[in-house]
Design a protein around this motif. Structure first.
Motif, PDB file in Angstrom:
ATOM      1  N   ARG A   1     -11.962 -10.177  -8.907  1.00 34.52           N
ATOM      2  CA  ARG A   1     -10.537 -10.275  -9.178  1.00 34.52           C
ATOM      3  C   ARG A   1      -9.980 -11.682  -8.968  1.00 34.52           C
ATOM      4  O   ARG A   1      -9.284 -12.226  -9.825  1.00 34.52           O
ATOM      5  CB  ARG A   1      -9.767  -9.272  -8.316  1.00 34.52           C
ATOM      6  CG  ARG A   1      -8.330  -9.107  -8.739  1.00 34.52           C
ATOM      7  CD  ARG A   1      -7.613  -8.090  -7.888  1.00 34.52           C
ATOM      8  NE  ARG A   1      -7.428  -8.551  -6.529  1.00 34.52           N
ATOM      9  CZ  ARG A   1      -6.409  -8.191  -5.743  1.00 34.52           C
ATOM     10  NH1 ARG A   1      -5.512  -7.346  -6.187  1.00 34.52           N
ATOM     11  NH2 ARG A   1      -6.298  -8.653  -4.520  1.00 34.52           N
TER      12      ARG A   1
ATOM     13  N   GLY B   1      -6.409  -3.048  -9.275  1.00 28.46           N
ATOM     14  CA  GLY B   1      -7.754  -2.479  -9.173  1.00 28.46           C
ATOM     15  C   GLY B   1      -7.995  -1.278 -10.057  1.00 28.46           C
ATOM     16  O   GLY B   1      -9.002  -0.581  -9.878  1.00 28.46           O
TER      17      GLY B   1
ATOM     18  N   ALA C   1     -12.819  -5.391  -8.449  1.00 33.11           N
ATOM     19  CA  ALA C   1     -12.386  -5.867  -7.130  1.00 33.11           C
ATOM     20  C   ALA C   1     -13.150  -7.119  -6.717  1.00 33.11           C
ATOM     21  O   ALA C   1     -12.576  -8.071  -6.167  1.00 33.11           O
ATOM     22  CB  ALA C   1     -12.576  -4.761  -6.097  1.00 33.11           C
ATOM     23  N   ALA C   2     -14.451  -7.149  -7.009  1.00 34.46           N
ATOM     24  CA  ALA C   2     -15.278  -8.281  -6.590  1.00 34.46           C
ATOM     25  C   ALA C   2     -14.912  -9.560  -7.342  1.00 34.46           C
ATOM     26  O   ALA C   2     -14.960 -10.663  -6.778  1.00 34.46           O
ATOM     27  CB  ALA C   2     -16.754  -7.944  -6.799  1.00 34.46           C
TER      28      ALA C   2
ATOM     29  N   ARG D   1      -2.913   2.931  -7.264  1.00 37.45           N
ATOM     30  CA  ARG D   1      -4.216   3.313  -6.703  1.00 37.45           C
ATOM     31  C   ARG D   1      -4.501   4.799  -6.869  1.00 37.45           C
ATOM     32  O   ARG D   1      -5.655   5.243  -6.782  1.00 37.45           O
ATOM     33  CB  ARG D   1      -4.293   2.933  -5.221  1.00 37.45           C
ATOM     34  CG  ARG D   1      -3.487   3.825  -4.293  1.00 37.45           C
ATOM     35  CD  ARG D   1      -3.636   3.398  -2.838  1.00 37.45           C
ATOM     36  NE  ARG D   1      -2.922   4.284  -1.926  1.00 37.45           N
ATOM     37  CZ  ARG D   1      -3.445   5.394  -1.415  1.00 37.45           C
ATOM     38  NH1 ARG D   1      -4.685   5.762  -1.719  1.00 37.45           N
ATOM     39  NH2 ARG D   1      -2.739   6.138  -0.580  1.00 37.45           N
TER      40      ARG D   1
ATOM     41  N   TRP E   1      -4.744  -5.961 -11.725  1.00 36.16           N
ATOM     42  CA  TRP E   1      -4.494  -6.614 -10.437  1.00 36.16           C
ATOM     43  C   TRP E   1      -4.537  -5.593  -9.299  1.00 36.16           C
ATOM     44  O   TRP E   1      -4.995  -5.899  -8.188  1.00 36.16           O
ATOM     45  CB  TRP E   1      -3.157  -7.329 -10.484  1.00 36.16           C
ATOM     46  CG  TRP E   1      -2.745  -8.011  -9.205  1.00 36.16           C
ATOM     47  CD1 TRP E   1      -1.669  -7.719  -8.419  1.00 36.16           C
ATOM     48  CD2 TRP E   1      -3.400  -9.112  -8.569  1.00 36.16           C
ATOM     49  NE1 TRP E   1      -1.605  -8.565  -7.338  1.00 36.16           N
ATOM     50  CE2 TRP E   1      -2.666  -9.436  -7.400  1.00 36.16           C
ATOM     51  CE3 TRP E   1      -4.538  -9.861  -8.878  1.00 36.16           C
ATOM     52  CZ2 TRP E   1      -3.041 -10.466  -6.545  1.00 36.16           C
ATOM     53  CZ3 TRP E   1      -4.909 -10.898  -8.019  1.00 36.16           C
ATOM     54  CH2 TRP E   1      -4.164 -11.187  -6.865  1.00 36.16           C
TER      55      TRP E   1
ATOM     56  N   ARG F   1     -14.627  -0.177 -10.980  1.00 43.30           N
ATOM     57  CA  ARG F   1     -13.620  -0.547  -9.969  1.00 43.30           C
ATOM     58  C   ARG F   1     -14.179  -1.604  -9.025  1.00 43.30           C
ATOM     59  O   ARG F   1     -13.492  -2.576  -8.673  1.00 43.30           O
ATOM     60  CB  ARG F   1     -13.193   0.688  -9.179  1.00 43.30           C
ATOM     61  CG  ARG F   1     -12.177   1.586  -9.861  1.00 43.30           C
ATOM     62  CD  ARG F   1     -11.772   2.716  -8.908  1.00 43.30           C
ATOM     63  NE  ARG F   1     -10.730   3.555  -9.427  1.00 43.30           N
ATOM     64  CZ  ARG F   1      -9.424   3.333  -9.287  1.00 43.30           C
ATOM     65  NH1 ARG F   1      -9.033   2.245  -8.653  1.00 43.30           N
ATOM     66  NH2 ARG F   1      -8.542   4.162  -9.785  1.00 43.30           N
ATOM     67  N   GLU F   2     -15.411  -1.417  -8.600  1.00 47.50           N
ATOM     68  CA  GLU F   2     -16.013  -2.341  -7.647  1.00 47.50           C
ATOM     69  C   GLU F   2     -16.199  -3.724  -8.274  1.00 47.50           C
ATOM     70  O   GLU F   2     -15.966  -4.755  -7.638  1.00 47.50           O
ATOM     71  CB  GLU F   2     -17.347  -1.782  -7.152  1.00 47.50           C
ATOM     72  CG  GLU F   2     -17.174  -0.563  -6.240  1.00 47.50           C
ATOM     73  CD  GLU F   2     -18.495   0.079  -5.874  1.00 47.50           C
ATOM     74  OE1 GLU F   2     -19.530  -0.286  -6.489  1.00 47.50           O
ATOM     75  OE2 GLU F   2     -18.505   0.963  -4.991  1.00 47.50           O
TER      76      GLU F   2
ATOM     77  N   THR G   1       0.833  -1.203   0.000  1.00 42.56           N
ATOM     78  CA  THR G   1       0.000   0.000   0.000  1.00 42.56           C
ATOM     79  C   THR G   1       0.866   1.249   0.000  1.00 42.56           C
ATOM     80  O   THR G   1       1.789   1.387   0.804  1.00 42.56           O
ATOM     81  CB  THR G   1      -0.919   0.019   1.233  1.00 42.56           C
ATOM     82  OG1 THR G   1      -1.731  -1.160   1.216  1.00 42.56           O
ATOM     83  CG2 THR G   1      -1.815   1.252   1.225  1.00 42.56           C
TER      84      THR G   1
END
Length: 732
Positions: A694, A633, A691-692, A609, A631, A687-688, A520
């Motif tokens: 992935r 996001g 992510a869901a 990000r 990967w 994006r969501e 991060t």
């Protein structure tokens, strides 16, 4: 491609005094520089050599039958005046054959003359008949074992026959006789280059330079040895000194340009390449210059590229990879691959590999690559090594790249049953080493990219040979039996643009590692020079992929999206300056282009990000970089073109569950980018969804992908074991 200098055989009459200060070491010509035709008659050089021996033997037998000593043969060398005649004939002859014709009858009288045998051997070597030269020079060294020059020429002849151990021994014998003789030292360095023993080669060439600091060929080959050790700038300097010693040394000019390019000094590489091109026109160098200009976003190269033929009308072909960014034309790319493969691939071995089935029933898979370190390919491939089902496959990893002590290489060694470092092996030794493992399916993972040894496949390393992941196009050669693809990256209607048989996988052809960590990024956008609230378009593709087509669109997007920026990868400072200038030409302030420096892979993933939308390039899409963004996001917008490398983005987006982001025209690409920049809700929904899905989508489920890959291997193996030829396999 880097070229080493070879020195030809030398002609010297042993013990003959020199006249008028003239050096009797007459330089012959080498195959690389100025080939001399072989004898015009039907009688081979080897036959002439043997004929001379037979004539001498018959003369002795005839004399004995008459009960008296023959007038010949006589031991030792002829008188000095006879030897001078040989030298004068060689000096004045229009063709070396004239001297050989003179020497042949002399050998009936002096069959054990080291001088005549040595001159004959050197001339035969000059005539590119190494086998006949060896026949003569072995006798010359037998009857005159203390003549360094004959041992040196014998070493050169052995080298031409790929008898490298014997070449090394002969040259070491010459050096032991006369350590100050330059030619044996130099020729031994060339043997070490051939054996890929680059440190030893470097030492030999430095010994030559101790004796002659302006020895241009040795300076060139010092550069070659340094370059193989990735000492690119030192290599470039050595090539510069070679040119200084010999101002018309075209080979060194070409090598210097390549070394500077390898050091990412693209502007200097262009200057060096232009010097080489001014010295002598060279299609390969012309194309090289186009590619180097693309690296610095000097788009004048595109107009020039369009003026060039697809392949050189004569001479060696240019590497196909350098043409990919200049046009989206799969037919032309295939033509380039065919020409390059025909030139580069090794000839097939007399006996094709036919390993018996493994006793445990597993398929023996060999992966061949130079990228087994912290390289983009390994970020995609490492997960496959981890997930392979060891009850079905036995994995061999053949590495010919640098032996870097890094976590990903250490991990790869642990994940495979057999790790083979073949970096320092000659081609013949590497072929033998791979064949010894009885590989059923050999997977080549470099293609025509930098540092490749894909030419080994031409010899036949395994019954089934497959191209995958490394090169985004056809290899164009019959030795590559299969290429792995999917129906998006290579639709059926584009099947004719590949010479390989195609294995279509479900999902994407590209593997990924679903255990890649993301560190991060704790910094703010401002920390990276980005606006806190403005829209951040990004494209972390290499600079050579950016062309005026997409850049025009990107600048219009910035113009229509207030407070937005374009976040790019800092490839090199010249490209950065040129892109800023191109932005200003299009009415966009230079500071709206923000350049990111390199970062460790896991940190780079975390940094993504801060971007809102990744904008793909056209003729050559993002490959690993696209998977990196997804990967992490980050949604990616691409435009599917025609050639394989222009459709990779579409393949990855379909496999990631975001097919609507794969547009099919520049207008749709621009319109969708603008819509997403002005509709944060829609972008957030993308994006969501990413992510869901992935960890379960086709793109990032490594275990599922590896099972599909193993099924493909099983299908290939089944056909081979049934005696069936390779064929297209649709496993989607």
């Amino acid at each position: 491609m880097i070229h080493s200098s070879s020195r030809p055989a030398h002609i010297r009459i042993i013990g003959l005094p020199q006249q008028d200060g003239r050096d009797d070491d007459l330089l012959a010509t080498s195959r690389k520089d100025c080939p001399i035709p072989c004898p015009a008659s039907g009688e081979s050089s080897m036959n002439l050599a043997r004929k001379a021996r037979r004539m001498a033997e018959k003369s002795a037998v005839k004399a004995r039958s008459h009960g008296h000593q023959a007038a010949g043969p006589v031991a030792g060398d002829p008188p000095a005046q006879t030897l001078r005649l040989v030298l004068d004939t060689y000096t004045k002859a229009r063709h070396p054959r004239e001297t050989l014709d003179l020497i042949t009858p002399m050998l009936t009288r002096w069959p054990k003359s080291p001088s005549l045998l040595g001159v004959a051997g050197a001339i035969l070597l000059q005539m590119q008949d190494a086998a006949a030269a060896i026949f003569m020079l072995e006798q010359a060294t037998l009857y005159g074992p203390n003549e360094a020059l004959n041992w040196s020429n014998l070493g050169v002849a052995y080298k031409q026959q790929k008898r490298l151990a014997e070449a090394e021994a002969a040259l070491q014998r010459a050096i032991a006789i006369n350590p100050k003789e330059i030619d044996p030292l130099y020729n031994l360095g060339n043997v070490y280059l051939e054996k890929r023993q680059f440190k030893q080669a470097l030492q030999q060439f430095l010994l030559v330079l101790d004796l002659d600091e302006n020895h241009a060929d040795a300076l060139n080959n010092v550069g070659t040895a340094l370059l193989h050790g990735n000492h690119n700038l030192q290599a470039a300097e050595s090539f510069r000194l070679a040119i200084k010693a010999r101002p018309d040394f075209h080979m060194a000019m070409v090598n210097r340009a390549n070394a500077l390019a390898a050091a990412h000094c693209h502007e200097d590489a262009i200057a060096a390449g232009e010097q080489a091109l001014a010295s002598r026109y060279d299609f390969v160098m012309d194309r090289f210059l186009c590619y180097q200009k693309a690296q610095i976003c000097d788009w004048s190269a595109f107009d020039h590229f369009r003026s060039l033929p697809v392949n050189a009308p004569d001479g060696p072909p240019a590497p196909p990879f350098n043409a990919l960014t200049f046009e989206d034309n799969p037919a032309n790319q295939l033509e380039r691959s065919r020409a390059f493969s025909a030139h580069a691939m090794l000839k097939p071995a007399p006996t094709p590999p036919q390993p018996a089935p493994a006793g445990d029933g597993r398929i023996r898979i060999g992966y061949l690559s130079s990228d087994i370190y912290d390289h983009a390919t390994m970020h995609l491939f490492a997960g496959v090594l981890r997930e392979h089902d060891r009850s079905k496959v036995e994995i061999h990893l053949f590495s010919y790249g640098p032996d870097m002590d890094c976590p990903i290489r250490r991990s790869a060694k642990k994940m495979v049953e057999h790790f083979h470092d073949i970096q320092e092996l000659t081609d013949d030794a590497a072929i033998a080493a791979i064949r010894q493992q009885n590989i059923d399916i050999l997977v080549e993972m470099k293609g025509f990219t930098q540092g490749s040894r894909a030419h080994l496949l031409g010899a036949g390393l395994a019954p089934v040979q497959v191209a995958w992941l490394g090169y985004p196009g056809s290899m164009g050669h019959a030795s590559v039996h299969y290429a792995i693809a999917d129906h998006i990256v290579l639709p059926v209607e584009q099947r004719h643009t590949f010479d390989e048989n195609i294995v279509w996988l479900a999902g994407s052809y590209q593997s990924n590692d679903d255990q890649r960590p993301i560190v991060t990024d704790k910094g703010s956008r401002r920390h990276h020079g980005l606006p806190e609230n403005g829209f951040v378009f990004c494209s972390f593709n290499s600079s050579y992929k950016i062309t005026p087509r997409e850049f025009d669109i990107w600048m219009r997007l910035l113009a229509q999206t207030p407070d937005s920026v374009l976040w790019l990868l800092r490839s090199n400072p010249v490209a950065e300056r040129n892109l800023r200038r191109e932005a200003e030409k299009r009415g966009i302030a230079a500071q709206r282009l923000v350049f990111a420096g390199k970062a460790h892979h896991h940190e780079y993933l975390g940094r993504l990000r801060h971007a809102d939308l990744f904008l793909d390039s056209f003729a050559v899409n993002a490959h690993t970089t696209c998977s990196d963004a997804l990967w992490a996001g980050l949604p990616v917008l691409t435009m599917a073109g025609q050639q394989f490398c222009a459709r990779v983005g579409a393949s990855l987006l379909h496999a990631a569950g975001l097919p609507e982001l794969a547009t099919t025209s520049e207008a749709d690409y621009e319109a969708l980018a603008l819509e997403l920049a002005h509709d944060r809700g829609r972008l957030t929904a993308l994006r969501e969804r990413l992510a869901a899905n992935r960890l379960d989508c086709d793109l990032f489920n490594t275990k599922r992908f590896t099972a599909k890959l193993e099924a493909a291997f099983a299908a290939m193996q089944s056909r081979q074991q049934q005696g069936l030829p390779p064929a297209d396999l649709d496993l989607a």
